[in-house]
Enzyme design. Structure first.
Site, PDB file in Angstrom:
ATOM      1  N   LYS A  20       0.822  -1.211   0.000  1.00 32.05           N
ATOM      2  CA  LYS A  20       0.000   0.000   0.000  1.00 32.05           C
ATOM      3  C   LYS A  20       0.861   1.269   0.000  1.00 32.05           C
ATOM      4  O   LYS A  20       2.075   1.210   0.236  1.00 32.05           O
ATOM      5  CB  LYS A  20      -0.939  -0.040   1.217  1.00 32.05           C
ATOM      6  CG  LYS A  20      -2.000  -1.154   1.146  1.00 32.05           C
ATOM      7  CD  LYS A  20      -3.005  -1.004   2.282  1.00 32.05           C
ATOM      8  CE  LYS A  20      -4.095  -2.069   2.227  1.00 32.05           C
ATOM      9  NZ  LYS A  20      -5.132  -1.850   3.284  1.00 32.05           N
ATOM     10  N   TYR A  60     -12.396  -2.279  -3.872  1.00 32.31           N
ATOM     11  CA  TYR A  60     -12.937  -2.419  -2.520  1.00 32.31           C
ATOM     12  C   TYR A  60     -14.472  -2.373  -2.510  1.00 32.31           C
ATOM     13  O   TYR A  60     -15.068  -2.002  -1.492  1.00 32.31           O
ATOM     14  CB  TYR A  60     -12.373  -1.334  -1.609  1.00 32.31           C
ATOM     15  CG  TYR A  60     -10.978  -1.656  -1.089  1.00 32.31           C
ATOM     16  CD1 TYR A  60     -10.755  -2.768  -0.274  1.00 32.31           C
ATOM     17  CD2 TYR A  60      -9.892  -0.843  -1.371  1.00 32.31           C
ATOM     18  CE1 TYR A  60      -9.496  -3.063   0.227  1.00 32.31           C
ATOM     19  CE2 TYR A  60      -8.618  -1.125  -0.875  1.00 32.31           C
ATOM     20  CZ  TYR A  60      -8.434  -2.237  -0.085  1.00 32.31           C
ATOM     21  OH  TYR A  60      -7.182  -2.521   0.424  1.00 32.31           O
ATOM     22  N   ASN A 123      -2.080   0.480   6.613  1.00 36.33           N
ATOM     23  CA  ASN A 123      -1.648  -0.789   7.210  1.00 36.33           C
ATOM     24  C   ASN A 123      -0.798  -1.648   6.269  1.00 36.33           C
ATOM     25  O   ASN A 123      -0.795  -2.877   6.363  1.00 36.33           O
ATOM     26  CB  ASN A 123      -2.838  -1.552   7.803  1.00 36.33           C
ATOM     27  CG  ASN A 123      -3.861  -1.963   6.758  1.00 36.33           C
ATOM     28  OD1 ASN A 123      -3.700  -1.652   5.577  1.00 36.33           O
ATOM     29  ND2 ASN A 123      -4.883  -2.663   7.182  1.00 36.33           N
ATOM     30  N   HIS A 126      -2.216  -5.336   1.462  1.00 27.30           N
ATOM     31  CA  HIS A 126      -3.486  -6.027   1.230  1.00 27.30           C
ATOM     32  C   HIS A 126      -3.179  -7.463   0.849  1.00 27.30           C
ATOM     33  O   HIS A 126      -2.170  -7.728   0.190  1.00 27.30           O
ATOM     34  CB  HIS A 126      -4.267  -5.379   0.076  1.00 27.30           C
ATOM     35  CG  HIS A 126      -5.393  -6.249  -0.416  1.00 27.30           C
ATOM     36  ND1 HIS A 126      -6.626  -6.244   0.185  1.00 27.30           N
ATOM     37  CD2 HIS A 126      -5.438  -7.202  -1.386  1.00 27.30           C
ATOM     38  CE1 HIS A 126      -7.397  -7.156  -0.414  1.00 27.30           C
ATOM     39  NE2 HIS A 126      -6.688  -7.747  -1.370  1.00 27.30           N
ATOM     40  N   GLU A 137      -9.443 -10.661  -7.693  1.00 28.59           N
ATOM     41  CA  GLU A 137      -8.474  -9.568  -7.535  1.00 28.59           C
ATOM     42  C   GLU A 137      -7.307  -9.704  -8.514  1.00 28.59           C
ATOM     43  O   GLU A 137      -6.819  -8.707  -9.046  1.00 28.59           O
ATOM     44  CB  GLU A 137      -7.989  -9.530  -6.081  1.00 28.59           C
ATOM     45  CG  GLU A 137      -9.095  -9.100  -5.133  1.00 28.59           C
ATOM     46  CD  GLU A 137      -8.775  -9.265  -3.657  1.00 28.59           C
ATOM     47  OE1 GLU A 137      -9.658  -8.978  -2.829  1.00 28.59           O
ATOM     48  OE2 GLU A 137      -7.642  -9.686  -3.322  1.00 28.59           O
TER      49      GLU A 137
END
Ligand code: GDP
Ligand code: MG
Length: 150
Positions: A20, A60, A123, A126, A137
Site C-alpha cells: 500500500k 474495494y 496498514n 493487502h 483480484e
C-alpha cells in the site's frame, strides 16, 4: 498442484497482494517482498501503479457501505502501490499469516503489519482472503499473459 493419495502437501495456490501507499513511501517494498520470498511464496507477477478513484472503488466494492470506505479509497489513491501475484503452497492463508491482523495494534509480533504499518488505514499491505477473492483480484489487475509460471 494436486494433492495425491497419501500426500500431505497443501495445494499450490495464487493470491493477490498490494504493497500500500504508506509502505511504498517508507521505502520498504523490498523488505516486504523478502518476507514473501523467505516464506516460500514466489512473486509470479508484479508492477507499480497509481490507482484511480474508480479503480480503487471497484477493488474495494465489498466495503462500499462501510463508514471507512471514503477514507480507504482516498488513502489507496494517495500514492503509488505495488501489486503482485504470489504463488505457493497454501498461498492465500500463508500470506494472511505473514500480513498479521488488519489493525496493526492487534497484529502479532514479526508480521508485516506489526513491523511496517502505522494505523488501521495505513496498514502496509493487502492480501486476498479466500480463493474466490484471489481469483477476482488477480484478474482485476493482471492479464493472464502478465503472470509468469515458474
Ligand atoms: P484486510 O483484509 O485485513 O485488509 O481488512 P478488510 O478487508 O476488513 O478491510 C480492508 C481495508 O479497509 C483494511 O486493510 C483497512 O485499511 C481498512 N479498514 C478496515 N476496517 C477499518 C476500520 O474499522 N477503520 C478504518 N479506518 N479502516 C478500516
Ligand atoms: Mg480484506
Amino acid at each position: 498442484p494436486f494433492c495425491l493419495l497419501g500426500d500431505l502437501s497443501v495445494a499450490i495456490e495464487r493470491t493477490f497482494s498490494i504493497v500500500k501507499p504508506d509502505a511504498v513511501a517508507k521505502n520498504v517494498i523490498g523488505e516486504i517482498y523478502s518476507r514473501f520470498e523467505k516464506n516460500g511464496l514466489k512473486i509470479v507477477a508484479s508492477k507499480m501503479v497509481r490507482l484511480s478513484q474508480e479503480k480503487a472503488e471497484g477493488f474495494y466494492a465489498e466495503h462500499k457501505e462501510r463508514p471507512f470506505f471514503p477514507a480507504l479509497v482516498e488513502f489507496m489513491t494517495s500514492g503509488p502501490v505495488c501489486v503482485q501475484v504470489l504463488e505457493g503452497e497454501g498461498a492465500i492463508l500463508k500470506n494472511r499469516e505473514l500480513m498479521g491482523a488488519t489493525n496493526p495494534k492487534e497484529a502479532a509480533a514479526g508480521t508485516i503489519r506489526a513491523d511496517f504499518a502505522s494505523s488501521i488505514d495505513a496498514n502496509a499491505v493487502h492480501g486476498s482472503d479466500a480463493p474466490e477473492s484471489a481469483a477476482r483480484e488477480i484478474a482485476y489487475f493482471f492479464a493472464e499473459e502478465e503472470i509468469c509460471a515458474r
